[in-house]
Write a protein that holds these residues in place. Structure first.
Motif, PDB file in Angstrom:
ATOM      1  N   THR A  95       0.840  -1.215   0.000  1.00  0.00           N
ATOM      2  CA  THR A  95       0.000   0.000   0.000  1.00  0.00           C
ATOM      3  C   THR A  95       0.870   1.258   0.000  1.00  0.00           C
ATOM      4  N   LYS A  96       1.930   1.232  -0.746  1.00  0.00           N
ATOM      5  CA  LYS A  96       2.916   2.314  -0.748  1.00  0.00           C
ATOM      6  C   LYS A  96       2.366   3.603  -1.360  1.00  0.00           C
ATOM      7  N   HIS A  97       1.666   3.502  -2.518  1.00  0.00           N
ATOM      8  CA  HIS A  97       1.158   4.694  -3.200  1.00  0.00           C
ATOM      9  C   HIS A  97      -0.279   4.452  -3.666  1.00  0.00           C
ATOM     10  N   LYS A  98      -1.153   5.407  -3.396  1.00  0.00           N
ATOM     11  CA  LYS A  98      -2.546   5.279  -3.801  1.00  0.00           C
ATOM     12  C   LYS A  98      -2.748   5.626  -5.272  1.00  0.00           C
ATOM     13  N   ILE A  99      -3.722   4.950  -5.873  1.00  0.00           N
ATOM     14  CA  ILE A  99      -4.138   5.227  -7.243  1.00  0.00           C
ATOM     15  C   ILE A  99      -5.557   5.786  -7.185  1.00  0.00           C
ATOM     16  N   THR A 100      -5.909   6.643  -8.120  1.00  0.00           N
ATOM     17  CA  THR A 100      -7.280   7.161  -8.189  1.00  0.00           C
ATOM     18  C   THR A 100      -7.833   6.981  -9.596  1.00  0.00           C
ATOM     19  N   GLY A 101      -9.106   7.316  -9.762  1.00  0.00           N
ATOM     20  CA  GLY A 101      -9.733   7.255 -11.072  1.00  0.00           C
ATOM     21  C   GLY A 101     -10.285   5.881 -11.367  1.00  0.00           C
ATOM     22  N   GLY A 102     -10.318   5.557 -12.638  1.00  0.00           N
ATOM     23  CA  GLY A 102     -10.858   4.276 -13.066  1.00  0.00           C
ATOM     24  C   GLY A 102     -10.262   3.867 -14.385  1.00  0.00           C
ATOM     25  N   ILE A 103     -10.742   2.739 -14.901  1.00  0.00           N
ATOM     26  CA  ILE A 103     -10.209   2.220 -16.158  1.00  0.00           C
ATOM     27  C   ILE A 103     -11.343   1.561 -16.927  1.00  0.00           C
ATOM     28  N   ASN A 104     -11.525   1.975 -18.164  1.00  0.00           N
ATOM     29  CA  ASN A 104     -12.623   1.477 -18.983  1.00  0.00           C
ATOM     30  C   ASN A 104     -12.478  -0.003 -19.309  1.00  0.00           C
ATOM     31  N   ALA A 105     -13.584  -0.618 -19.679  1.00  0.00           N
ATOM     32  CA  ALA A 105     -13.563  -2.006 -20.128  1.00  0.00           C
ATOM     33  C   ALA A 105     -12.606  -2.149 -21.300  1.00  0.00           C
ATOM     34  N   LYS A 106     -11.715  -3.121 -21.213  1.00  0.00           N
ATOM     35  CA  LYS A 106     -10.691  -3.352 -22.232  1.00  0.00           C
ATOM     36  C   LYS A 106      -9.894  -2.064 -22.505  1.00  0.00           C
ATOM     37  N   GLY A 107      -9.765  -1.235 -21.463  1.00  0.00           N
ATOM     38  CA  GLY A 107      -9.090   0.043 -21.608  1.00  0.00           C
ATOM     39  C   GLY A 107      -7.747   0.087 -20.915  1.00  0.00           C
ATOM     40  N   PHE A 108      -7.075   1.249 -21.026  1.00  0.00           N
ATOM     41  CA  PHE A 108      -5.722   1.432 -20.519  1.00  0.00           C
ATOM     42  C   PHE A 108      -5.662   2.628 -19.566  1.00  0.00           C
ATOM     43  N   LYS A 109      -4.753   2.562 -18.627  1.00  0.00           N
ATOM     44  CA  LYS A 109      -4.497   3.695 -17.728  1.00  0.00           C
ATOM     45  C   LYS A 109      -2.997   3.781 -17.495  1.00  0.00           C
ATOM     46  N   VAL A 110      -2.430   4.984 -17.669  1.00  0.00           N
ATOM     47  CA  VAL A 110      -0.988   5.180 -17.490  1.00  0.00           C
ATOM     48  C   VAL A 110      -0.720   5.783 -16.124  1.00  0.00           C
ATOM     49  N   LEU A 111       0.188   5.159 -15.378  1.00  0.00           N
ATOM     50  CA  LEU A 111       0.675   5.684 -14.106  1.00  0.00           C
ATOM     51  C   LEU A 111       2.063   6.266 -14.357  1.00  0.00           C
ATOM     52  N   TRP A 112       2.204   7.572 -14.140  1.00  0.00           N
ATOM     53  CA  TRP A 112       3.485   8.244 -14.374  1.00  0.00           C
ATOM     54  C   TRP A 112       4.315   8.277 -13.098  1.00  0.00           C
ATOM     55  N   PHE A 113       5.598   8.025 -13.231  1.00  0.00           N
ATOM     56  CA  PHE A 113       6.523   8.051 -12.109  1.00  0.00           C
ATOM     57  C   PHE A 113       7.519   9.204 -12.303  1.00  0.00           C
ATOM     58  N   ASP A 114       8.359   9.449 -11.297  1.00  0.00           N
ATOM     59  CA  ASP A 114       9.375  10.514 -11.335  1.00  0.00           C
ATOM     60  C   ASP A 114       8.718  11.897 -11.223  1.00  0.00           C
ATOM     61  N   HIS A 115       9.517  12.896 -10.923  1.00  0.00           N
ATOM     62  CA  HIS A 115       9.119  14.305 -10.941  1.00  0.00           C
ATOM     63  C   HIS A 115       7.837  14.572 -10.153  1.00  0.00           C
ATOM     64  N   TYR A 116       7.697  13.900  -9.020  1.00  0.00           N
ATOM     65  CA  TYR A 116       6.463  14.051  -8.244  1.00  0.00           C
ATOM     66  C   TYR A 116       6.371  15.444  -7.634  1.00  0.00           C
ATOM     67  N   ASP A 117       5.162  15.993  -7.677  1.00  0.00           N
ATOM     68  CA  ASP A 117       4.855  17.256  -7.026  1.00  0.00           C
ATOM     69  C   ASP A 117       3.376  17.202  -6.680  1.00  0.00           C
TER      70      ASP A 117
END
Length: 312
Positions: free
Chosen positions: A72-94
Motif C-alpha cells: 500500500t505504498k502509493h494510492k491510485i485514483t480514477g478508473g479504467i474502462n472495459a478493455k481500456g488502458f491507464k498510465v501511471l506516471w513516475f518521477d518528478h512528483y509534485d
C-alpha cells in the motif's frame, strides 16, 4: 385521487474486479529519455495498466508499489474502462500533479511492480528487466502472456501497432572524435551490412521516421556542426544515439570547452522549453506572470568535454 408510485434505483457505475487477472500491467518504460512528456512536462517513466474485463473498474483507493513488503505504498485514483488502458506516471512528483504521478521511480536495472485493491489485496505483480533506452517492455498482445521489447512504445494505447525484437544494433562507430579544429575535417561512420545510418544536425535524436539517411558514411565539415548518429536494422532495436560536435574555430582557449546538445524543443518551445517565458510556467524571480524558466524541469542532453589539448 391518483396515487404516485416512486421507484428508487441504484446505478452501479463501476465494479471491483472479480479475479486477480482483471487488471494487469500491460507495458512499462523505465528509460524514456526523450520520447513521452508526463503531466509535469518532464520525460517521466511510466507503467500502463490494462482492464481485461468487459466492465469499468473503479481504482479509487487502489495501490501501486515496488515493495512486496509494503503493497500500500502509493494510492491510485480514477478508473479504467472495459478493455481500456491507464498510465501511471513516475518521477518528478509534485503535489500539484498528484494523483496523476506516483512519488517513486522505476528502477533502470529492473524490478517488480505490484498492484493491490482498496483492501490491500494483491491484484497483480509484474517483474521487468534492465531497461534499454528509448524502448519499452510490453506484452506483445494486450493482456497476453508473451512479453517483448519494442522501440515503438504506446502508453495508453494498444500494443498491436508495435514491433518487437530481442537484439539491438550496435552503436555507430565514428572514426573521429568531436573537438576543436582549425580547418575542415573529414571522417567516416561505419555502416554494417543490412543497417541504415540516419543522422541529424539540429540536435534532435534520429528516429525511424526522421533524420537524413547516409549511404556512404562519409562526412566533411567545414564549419561548426553537431551530428547525432543512429543505426537501424529490420528485426532489431535501433542503436543508441551517438553525438559528435565538430567546432571549427581559430579562437584560442586556455580552459576546457564543453558542448551540450539537446532537441531545440527542450530549450525554446513555448510549451516545454526551459528558456522562453512560455505558457506552462509559474510566476517568480521578479515576474508576476508565468515563466517556463521557473519550473523544476529536467531535460535530456548530451555532454562532450574537450580538454585544452583538444581531446574529447
Amino acid at each position: 385521487m391518483k396515487k404516485s408510485i416512486i421507484i428508487f434505483c441504484t446505478i452501479v457505475l463501476g465494479v471491483l474486479p472479480l479475479s486477480a487477472q482483471s487488471v494487469i500491467v500491460n507495458e512499462l518504460q523505465a528509460a524514456n529519455v526523450d520520447m513521452f512528456v508526463d503531466p509535469s512536462y518532464n520525460y517521466g517513466t511510466w507503467v500502463e495498466l490494462y482492464n481485461t474485463t468487459d466492465n469499468y473498474i473503479v481504482l479509487n483507493g487502489w495501490y501501486v508499489s515496488d515493495d512486496p513488503n509494503n503493497l500500500t505504498k502509493h494510492k491510485i485514483t480514477g478508473g479504467i474502462n472495459a478493455k481500456g488502458f491507464k498510465v501511471l506516471w513516475f518521477d518528478h512528483y509534485d503535489a500539484e500533479y498528484a494523483p496523476t504521478q506516483i512519488d517513486d521511480k522505476l528502477d533502470y536495472d529492473g524490478g517488480c511492480i505490484y498492484i493491490s485493491n482498496n483492501k490491500g489485496e494483491l491484484i497483480c505483480s509484474q517483474p521487468y528487466p534492465e531497461a534499454i533506452s528509448r524502448t519499452s517492455y510490453a506484452r506483445t498482445t494486450d493482456g497476453g502472456d508473451a512479453w517483448g521489447i519494442t522501440s515503438q512504445p504506446t502508453p495508453g494505447k494498444s500494443n498491436a501497432t508495435s514491433t518487437f525484437a530481442t537484439e539491438r544494433v550496435e552503436a555507430p562507430v565514428v572514426s573521429m572524435d568531436g573537438g576543436l579544429f582549425r580547418s575542415s575535417v573529414t571522417f567516416n561512420v561505419t555502416i554494417p551490412e543490412g543497417t541504415i545510418l540516419r543522422y541529424t544536425t539540429d540536435g534532435t535524436a534520429p528516429t525511424e521516421n526522421s533524420g537524413t539517411v547516409s549511404s556512404t558514411g562519409q562526412f566533411t565539415v567545414s564549419s561548426t556542426k553537431v551530428f547525432r548518429f543512429r543505426l537501424f536494422k529490420e528485426g532489431y532495436l535501433p542503436s543508441r544515439v551517438v553525438t559528435r560536435s565538430y567546432i571549427i574555430t581559430t579562437q584560442e582557449y586556455n580552459m576546457p570547452v564543453v558542448s551540450v546538445v539537446t532537441d531545440p524543443v527542450n530549450l525554446y518551445d513555448d510549451y516545454m522549453g526551459i528558456m522562453p517565458q512560455g505558457v506552462n510556467g509559474k510566476p517568480g524571480n521578479g515576474y508576476d506572470t508565468p515563466c517556463n524558466w521557473n519550473m523544476d524541469w529536467e531535460r535530456p542532453a548530451n555532454f562532450e568535454y574537450f580538454t585544452t589539448e583538444g581531446e574529447m
